[in-house]
Motif scaffolding. Structure first.
Motif, PDB file in Angstrom:
ATOM      1  N   ILE A  42      36.868  -4.131  47.842  1.00 22.88           N
ATOM      2  CA  ILE A  42      36.500  -5.112  48.872  1.00 22.88           C
ATOM      3  C   ILE A  42      35.339  -5.991  48.399  1.00 22.88           C
ATOM      4  CG2 ILE A  42      35.511  -5.364  51.180  1.00 22.88           C
ATOM      5  CD1 ILE A  42      37.128  -2.885  51.995  1.00 22.88           C
ATOM      6  N   ILE A  43      34.302  -5.371  47.838  1.00 19.96           N
ATOM      7  CA  ILE A  43      33.149  -6.147  47.368  1.00 19.96           C
ATOM      8  C   ILE A  43      33.547  -7.067  46.224  1.00 19.96           C
ATOM      9  CG2 ILE A  43      30.865  -5.986  46.301  1.00 19.96           C
ATOM     10  CD1 ILE A  43      30.511  -3.316  47.793  1.00 19.96           C
ATOM     11  N   ALA A  44      34.308  -6.522  45.259  1.00 19.59           N
ATOM     12  CA  ALA A  44      34.739  -7.344  44.119  1.00 19.59           C
ATOM     13  C   ALA A  44      35.623  -8.497  44.579  1.00 19.59           C
ATOM     14  CB  ALA A  44      35.478  -6.473  43.102  1.00 19.59           C
ATOM     15  N   ALA A  45      36.503  -8.239  45.554  1.00 16.01           N
ATOM     16  CA  ALA A  45      37.393  -9.289  46.040  1.00 16.01           C
ATOM     17  C   ALA A  45      36.622 -10.390  46.761  1.00 16.01           C
ATOM     18  CB  ALA A  45      38.453  -8.691  46.961  1.00 16.01           C
ATOM     19  N   VAL A  46      35.673 -10.017  47.604  1.00 11.90           N
ATOM     20  CA  VAL A  46      34.896 -11.025  48.348  1.00 11.90           C
ATOM     21  C   VAL A  46      34.117 -11.916  47.386  1.00 11.90           C
ATOM     22  CG1 VAL A  46      32.975 -11.345  49.953  1.00 11.90           C
ATOM     23  CG2 VAL A  46      34.749  -9.653  50.462  1.00 11.90           C
ATOM     24  N   ILE A  47      33.420 -11.294  46.438  1.00 12.08           N
ATOM     25  CA  ILE A  47      32.635 -12.081  45.474  1.00 12.08           C
ATOM     26  C   ILE A  47      33.561 -12.896  44.573  1.00 12.08           C
ATOM     27  CG2 ILE A  47      31.001 -11.949  43.559  1.00 12.08           C
ATOM     28  CD1 ILE A  47      29.894  -9.399  44.834  1.00 12.08           C
ATOM     29  N   GLY A  48      34.647 -12.275  44.106  1.00 12.91           N
ATOM     30  CA  GLY A  48      35.576 -12.968  43.229  1.00 12.91           C
ATOM     31  C   GLY A  48      36.255 -14.146  43.896  1.00 12.91           C
ATOM     32  N   VAL A  49      36.620 -13.990  45.174  1.00 14.54           N
ATOM     33  CA  VAL A  49      37.246 -15.088  45.913  1.00 14.54           C
ATOM     34  C   VAL A  49      36.278 -16.255  46.059  1.00 14.54           C
ATOM     35  CG1 VAL A  49      38.047 -15.781  48.207  1.00 14.54           C
ATOM     36  CG2 VAL A  49      38.965 -13.723  47.137  1.00 14.54           C
ATOM     37  N   ALA A  50      35.025 -15.949  46.357  1.00 14.07           N
ATOM     38  CA  ALA A  50      34.029 -17.013  46.515  1.00 14.07           C
ATOM     39  C   ALA A  50      33.811 -17.766  45.196  1.00 14.07           C
ATOM     40  CB  ALA A  50      32.711 -16.422  47.010  1.00 14.07           C
ATOM     41  N   ILE A  51      33.632 -17.031  44.104  1.00 16.20           N
ATOM     42  CA  ILE A  51      33.382 -17.674  42.810  1.00 16.20           C
ATOM     43  C   ILE A  51      34.631 -18.403  42.320  1.00 16.20           C
ATOM     44  CG2 ILE A  51      32.760 -17.264  40.401  1.00 16.20           C
ATOM     45  CD1 ILE A  51      31.136 -14.860  41.339  1.00 16.20           C
ATOM     46  N   GLY A  52      35.794 -17.769  42.477  1.00 16.71           N
ATOM     47  CA  GLY A  52      37.037 -18.412  42.045  1.00 16.71           C
ATOM     48  C   GLY A  52      37.338 -19.680  42.825  1.00 16.71           C
ATOM     49  N   SER A  53      37.047 -19.672  44.126  1.00 14.43           N
ATOM     50  CA  SER A  53      37.255 -20.873  44.939  1.00 14.43           C
ATOM     51  C   SER A  53      36.331 -21.996  44.482  1.00 14.43           C
ATOM     52  CB  SER A  53      37.007 -20.559  46.417  1.00 14.43           C
ATOM     53  OG  SER A  53      37.899 -19.567  46.889  1.00 14.43           O
ATOM     54  N   LEU A  54      35.076 -21.645  44.198  1.00 12.56           N
ATOM     55  CA  LEU A  54      34.125 -22.644  43.711  1.00 12.56           C
ATOM     56  C   LEU A  54      34.588 -23.224  42.382  1.00 12.56           C
ATOM     57  CD1 LEU A  54      31.311 -24.013  43.976  1.00 12.56           C
ATOM     58  CD2 LEU A  54      30.385 -22.048  42.721  1.00 12.56           C
ATOM     59  N   SER A  55      35.053 -22.355  41.481  1.00 10.49           N
ATOM     60  CA  SER A  55      35.493 -22.808  40.167  1.00 10.49           C
ATOM     61  C   SER A  55      36.706 -23.723  40.265  1.00 10.49           C
ATOM     62  CB  SER A  55      35.819 -21.593  39.295  1.00 10.49           C
ATOM     63  OG  SER A  55      36.323 -21.983  38.043  1.00 10.49           O
ATOM     64  N   GLY A  56      37.706 -23.307  41.042  1.00 15.81           N
ATOM     65  CA  GLY A  56      38.926 -24.098  41.160  1.00 15.81           C
ATOM     66  C   GLY A  56      38.728 -25.399  41.887  1.00 15.81           C
ATOM     67  N   TRP A  57      37.861 -25.408  42.900  1.00 15.95           N
ATOM     68  CA  TRP A  57      37.674 -26.620  43.699  1.00 15.95           C
ATOM     69  C   TRP A  57      36.801 -27.644  42.981  1.00 15.95           C
ATOM     70  CZ3 TRP A  57      39.992 -28.259  48.058  1.00 15.95           C
ATOM     71  CH2 TRP A  57      39.451 -29.373  48.678  1.00 15.95           C
ATOM     72  N   CYS A  58      35.696 -27.175  42.367  1.00 20.16           N
ATOM     73  CA  CYS A  58      34.758 -28.117  41.742  1.00 20.16           C
ATOM     74  C   CYS A  58      35.283 -28.641  40.416  1.00 20.16           C
ATOM     75  CB  CYS A  58      33.406 -27.434  41.541  1.00 20.16           C
ATOM     76  SG  CYS A  58      32.554 -27.017  43.072  1.00 20.16           S
ATOM     77  N   GLY A  59      35.881 -27.748  39.603  1.00 18.02           N
ATOM     78  CA  GLY A  59      36.360 -28.169  38.291  1.00 18.02           C
ATOM     79  C   GLY A  59      35.218 -28.603  37.391  1.00 18.02           C
ATOM     80  N   GLY A  60      35.532 -29.311  36.328  1.00 18.28           N
ATOM     81  CA  GLY A  60      34.526 -29.861  35.437  1.00 18.28           C
ATOM     82  C   GLY A  60      33.632 -28.818  34.806  1.00 18.28           C
TER      83      GLY A  60
END
Length: 214
Positions: free
Chosen positions: A25-43
Motif C-alpha cells: 500500500i505504501i509503495a503503491a501510493v508513493i509510486g502512483v504519485a511519482i509516476g503520475s508526476l513523471s508521466g504528466w510533466c515529461g521533459g
C-alpha cells in the motif's frame, strides 16, 4: 522449546500479512504519485525520475533490500521500509506508462479545455482508469513482499525472536531441523501457501480485468 507452534503460526499470519499489505500500500501510493508526476510533466522531470527508477531497478531486489536494512538497522520496521523503497519503482514505471497513454485521450483534453488543473485531471480522470493494472500489480506484489520480508527475518535482519514471524520461526528452527522437522516445515508451508494464494489471486484478477479477454 515448549511453544505451541500452531498458535505461533496463526499469530504470525497477522504479522506477515500485515507486513505484506503495508509494504504494498505504501509503495503503491508513493509510486502512483511519482509516476503520475513523471508521466504528466515529461521533459527534465521525467528524465530525472526515470533515471533514479532505472538505477534502483538495476539492483536485484533482495540485494538492495539487504543493503538498505543493514544501513537502517536491524528490525521489522526497518525491513518494511527497505522493502518498500525497493518496490516503489515498479509502481512508478507502471503509472508513468498509464499516464502517458491516457493523457492524450479526448476526455482529458476536454478537461484541460474547461480549465481543470493537472492535479484534478490526474486524480479524477487518470488514476481511476489505472485501477485495474494497479490492483493486479498490488495483489502480485503482496506475495513478493511477504517472501522478501520473511527472508530478511530468516537471516536475522527483520523480525527478532521471540516474535512469531514466519521467517524468524524458521530461523530459530534451524537448530532443531534434524530431530523436530515440523518446527521449520509448517512455517515454511504457510509462507508457500500464502504467497501462492496471492499470486493466484493476482493472476485471476488480471484475467478478469483484462478487456482483451472479453
Amino acid at each position: 522449546m515448549g511453544r505451541d507452534i500452531f498458535s505461533r503460526i496463526l499469530y504470525g499470519a497477522r504479522i506477515s500479512i500485515t507486513v505484506g499489505l503495508s509494504i504494498v500500500i505504501i509503495a503503491a501510493v508513493i509510486g502512483v504519485a511519482i509516476g503520475s508526476l513523471s508521466g504528466w510533466c515529461g521533459g527534465r522531470v521525467d528524465r530525472i525520475i526515470m533515471a533514479l527508477t532505472d538505477m534502483i531497478l538495476s539492483f536485484p531486489s533482495m540485494v538492495l533490500a539487504l543493503a538498505l536494512t543493514a544501513a537502517l538497522g536491524v528490525g521489522l520496521f526497518n525491513t518494511m521500509l527497505a522493502v518498500c523503497i525497493v518496490r516503489i519503482p515498479l509502481y512508478v514505471r507502471l503509472m508513468r506508462g498509464q499516464v502517458l497513454s491516457l493523457k492524450e485521450e479526448p476526455y482529458v483534453k476536454a478537461s484541460k479545455t474547461f480549465g481543470a488543473s493537472p492535479f484534478w485531471i490526474v486524480l479524477h480522470h487518470i488514476v481511476p482508469n489505472c485501477l485495474s493494472p494497479l490492483m493486479v500489480q498490488m495483489t502480485l506484489g503482496i506475495g513478493d513482499a511477504i517472501l522478501i520480508a520473511s527472508s530478511m527475518s530468516f537471516i536475522g535482519l527483520g523480525a527478532q525472536p521471540p516474535m512469531p514471524e514466519w521467517g524468524a520461526m524458521i530461523s530459530t528452527a534451524r537448530v532443531y531441523a534434524i530431530d523436530q522437522w515440523w518446527y521449520a516445515a509448517f512455517p515454511g508451508l504457510f509462507i508457500l501457501v500464502t504467497v501462492m494464494g496471492f499470486n493466484l489471486l493476482g493472476d485471476g484478477l488480471r484475467d478478469i480485468l483484462d478487456p482483451r479477454e472479453h
